[in-house]
Design a protein around this motif. Structure first.
Motif, PDB file in Angstrom:
ATOM      1  N   HIS A 104     -41.072   7.698 -69.651  1.00 15.43           N
ATOM      2  CA  HIS A 104     -40.166   8.140 -68.590  1.00 15.43           C
ATOM      3  C   HIS A 104     -40.440   9.585 -68.198  1.00 15.43           C
ATOM      4  CE1 HIS A 104     -37.929   4.428 -68.617  1.00 15.43           C
ATOM      5  NE2 HIS A 104     -37.950   4.466 -69.936  1.00 15.43           N
ATOM      6  N   LEU A 105     -41.683   9.878 -67.849  1.00 13.28           N
ATOM      7  CA  LEU A 105     -42.063  11.235 -67.489  1.00 13.28           C
ATOM      8  C   LEU A 105     -41.451  11.674 -66.164  1.00 13.28           C
ATOM      9  CD1 LEU A 105     -45.848  11.052 -68.465  1.00 13.28           C
ATOM     10  CD2 LEU A 105     -43.960  11.997 -69.805  1.00 13.28           C
ATOM     11  N   ARG A 121     -38.428  10.664 -64.970  1.00 12.38           N
ATOM     12  CA  ARG A 121     -37.034  10.231 -64.985  1.00 12.38           C
ATOM     13  C   ARG A 121     -36.149  11.070 -64.070  1.00 12.38           C
ATOM     14  NH1 ARG A 121     -34.568   6.282 -64.402  1.00 12.38           N
ATOM     15  NH2 ARG A 121     -36.279   5.436 -65.559  1.00 12.38           N
ATOM     16  N   GLY A 122     -36.293  12.385 -64.082  1.00 13.97           N
ATOM     17  CA  GLY A 122     -35.468  13.243 -63.227  1.00 13.97           C
ATOM     18  C   GLY A 122     -35.678  12.943 -61.753  1.00 13.97           C
ATOM     19  N   PHE A 123     -36.928  12.744 -61.372  1.00 12.12           N
ATOM     20  CA  PHE A 123     -37.254  12.440 -59.975  1.00 12.12           C
ATOM     21  C   PHE A 123     -36.681  11.083 -59.574  1.00 12.12           C
ATOM     22  CE2 PHE A 123     -40.177  10.364 -56.984  1.00 12.12           C
ATOM     23  CZ  PHE A 123     -40.016  11.217 -55.896  1.00 12.12           C
ATOM     24  N   ILE A 124     -36.861  10.083 -60.414  1.00 11.85           N
ATOM     25  CA  ILE A 124     -36.351   8.743 -60.121  1.00 11.85           C
ATOM     26  C   ILE A 124     -34.832   8.773 -59.983  1.00 11.85           C
ATOM     27  CG2 ILE A 124     -36.038   6.427 -61.104  1.00 11.85           C
ATOM     28  CD1 ILE A 124     -38.905   6.746 -62.273  1.00 11.85           C
ATOM     29  N   ASP A 125     -34.144   9.456 -60.889  1.00  7.82           N
ATOM     30  CA  ASP A 125     -32.685   9.554 -60.813  1.00  7.82           C
ATOM     31  C   ASP A 125     -32.238  10.265 -59.539  1.00  7.82           C
ATOM     32  OD1 ASP A 125     -32.451   8.180 -63.197  1.00  7.82           O
ATOM     33  OD2 ASP A 125     -32.143   9.987 -64.421  1.00  7.82           O
ATOM     34  N   THR A 164     -52.154  10.267 -61.129  1.00  9.41           N
ATOM     35  CA  THR A 164     -50.987  11.057 -61.518  1.00  9.41           C
ATOM     36  C   THR A 164     -49.719  10.226 -61.677  1.00  9.41           C
ATOM     37  OG1 THR A 164     -50.581  11.630 -59.207  1.00  9.41           O
ATOM     38  CG2 THR A 164     -51.862  13.199 -60.527  1.00  9.41           C
ATOM     39  N   GLY A 165     -49.805   8.917 -61.435  1.00  6.99           N
ATOM     40  CA  GLY A 165     -48.650   8.049 -61.654  1.00  6.99           C
ATOM     41  C   GLY A 165     -47.823   7.750 -60.426  1.00  6.99           C
ATOM     42  N   LYS A 166     -48.362   7.945 -59.251  1.00 12.11           N
ATOM     43  CA  LYS A 166     -47.605   7.690 -58.028  1.00 12.11           C
ATOM     44  C   LYS A 166     -47.164   6.227 -57.927  1.00 12.11           C
ATOM     45  CE  LYS A 166     -51.000   9.095 -55.483  1.00 12.11           C
ATOM     46  NZ  LYS A 166     -51.940   9.476 -56.516  1.00 12.11           N
ATOM     47  N   THR A 180     -44.669   5.223 -60.757  1.00 11.06           N
ATOM     48  CA  THR A 180     -43.345   5.799 -60.488  1.00 11.06           C
ATOM     49  C   THR A 180     -42.653   5.037 -59.365  1.00 11.06           C
ATOM     50  OG1 THR A 180     -44.091   7.976 -61.232  1.00 11.06           O
ATOM     51  CG2 THR A 180     -42.111   7.909 -59.868  1.00 11.06           C
ATOM     52  N   ALA A 181     -43.381   4.710 -58.306  1.00 11.96           N
ATOM     53  CA  ALA A 181     -42.802   3.972 -57.189  1.00 11.96           C
ATOM     54  C   ALA A 181     -42.342   2.586 -57.638  1.00 11.96           C
ATOM     55  CB  ALA A 181     -43.816   3.857 -56.056  1.00 11.96           C
ATOM     56  N   LYS A 182     -43.120   1.935 -58.491  1.00 11.75           N
ATOM     57  CA  LYS A 182     -42.747   0.603 -58.979  1.00 11.75           C
ATOM     58  C   LYS A 182     -41.513   0.668 -59.872  1.00 11.75           C
ATOM     59  CE  LYS A 182     -47.240  -1.664 -58.615  1.00 11.75           C
ATOM     60  NZ  LYS A 182     -48.358  -2.298 -59.348  1.00 11.75           N
ATOM     61  N   ILE A 183     -41.429   1.667 -60.736  1.00 10.33           N
ATOM     62  CA  ILE A 183     -40.247   1.829 -61.590  1.00 10.33           C
ATOM     63  C   ILE A 183     -39.021   2.072 -60.723  1.00 10.33           C
ATOM     64  CG2 ILE A 183     -39.136   3.323 -63.293  1.00 10.33           C
ATOM     65  CD1 ILE A 183     -41.959   3.742 -64.506  1.00 10.33           C
ATOM     66  N   LEU A 184     -39.147   2.948 -59.733  1.00  8.36           N
ATOM     67  CA  LEU A 184     -38.043   3.236 -58.819  1.00  8.36           C
ATOM     68  C   LEU A 184     -37.614   1.965 -58.085  1.00  8.36           C
ATOM     69  CD1 LEU A 184     -36.162   5.207 -57.372  1.00  8.36           C
ATOM     70  CD2 LEU A 184     -38.043   5.703 -55.795  1.00  8.36           C
TER      71      LEU A 184
END
Length: 148
Positions: free
Chosen positions: A57-58, A60-64, A87-89, A92-96
Motif C-alpha cells: 500500500h505504497l 494509500r494516501g493518494f488513493i484515499d 512507477t506503479g501507475k 495504483t489505478a487498478k487498486i483505486l
C-alpha cells in the motif's frame, strides 16, 4: 434448446437467445467494449482486478484522497496518471478502481470506429469508471475528444 426472447428499442426488435434481464445500470465488475454486426456492447470479463503478486500500500494516501474527492464530487471526476515506466501507475489505478466499487469499462482504441465509440460511451447514464491504459499508445491526437 435455448430460450429465445425479443428486445424492443423503438421500432427495432432484436432476437436474443438465453436468459435476458433488464438492468437499470451495470453491476460492479470489469467490462470490455466490443463491436459486432449488431452494434456496440459490453462483455463482462471479471469481478475485480486481481494481482498475481503481493501489492503493498505504497500509494494509500493518494488513493484515499481520490476516494474522498469522488465522494464529494457531483458530476464527472477525471484522474490522469503520468510518470516514468515502472512507477506503479497502472497498479495504483487498478487498486483505486477496485476500491471505488463501480463498474469498470476498459476502453481500447477501435481504430476507424472511435467516433462511434465516443458516442456509445457518452450514452451511459450511471456512475462507472472508464479505464484507459496506455492512452497515448492506442489513440491518436484526433481522438482526444474521448477524454471529455
Amino acid at each position: 434448446m435455448s430460450r429465445v426472447s425479443w428486445v424492443q428499442s423503438g421500432s427495432i426488435y432484436h432476437r436474443v437467445e438465453g436468459d435476458v434481464r433488464n438492468l437499470e445500470k451495470l453491476t460492479g465488475g470489469i467490462y470490455e467494449v466490443g463491436l459486432d454486426l449488431s452494434g456496440w456492447h459490453l462483455i463482462k470479463t471479471g469481478d475485480k482486478f486481481t494481482f498475481d503478486y503481493k501489492v503493498y500500500h505504497l500509494q494509500r494516501g493518494f488513493i484515499d484522497h481520490i476516494k474522498k474527492t469522488y465522494a464529494k464530487t457531483h458530476g464527472n471526476l477525471g484522474v490522469l496518471f503520468n510518470g516514468v515506466r515502472g512507477t506503479g501507475k497502472t497498479v495504483t489505478a487498478k487498486i483505486l478502481a477496485n476500491e471505488l466499487d463501480l463498474p469498470i469499462v476498459l476502453v481500447k482504441s477501435m481504430g476507424e470506429h472511435n467516433p462511434g465509440l465516443i458516442s456509445y460511451l457518452s450514452s451511459f447514464n450511471f456512475d462507472f469508471i472508464f479505464f484507459f491504459d496506455e492512452f497515448e499508445k492506442q489513440f491518436s491526437e484526433g481522438d482526444c475528444s474521448i477524454l471529455q
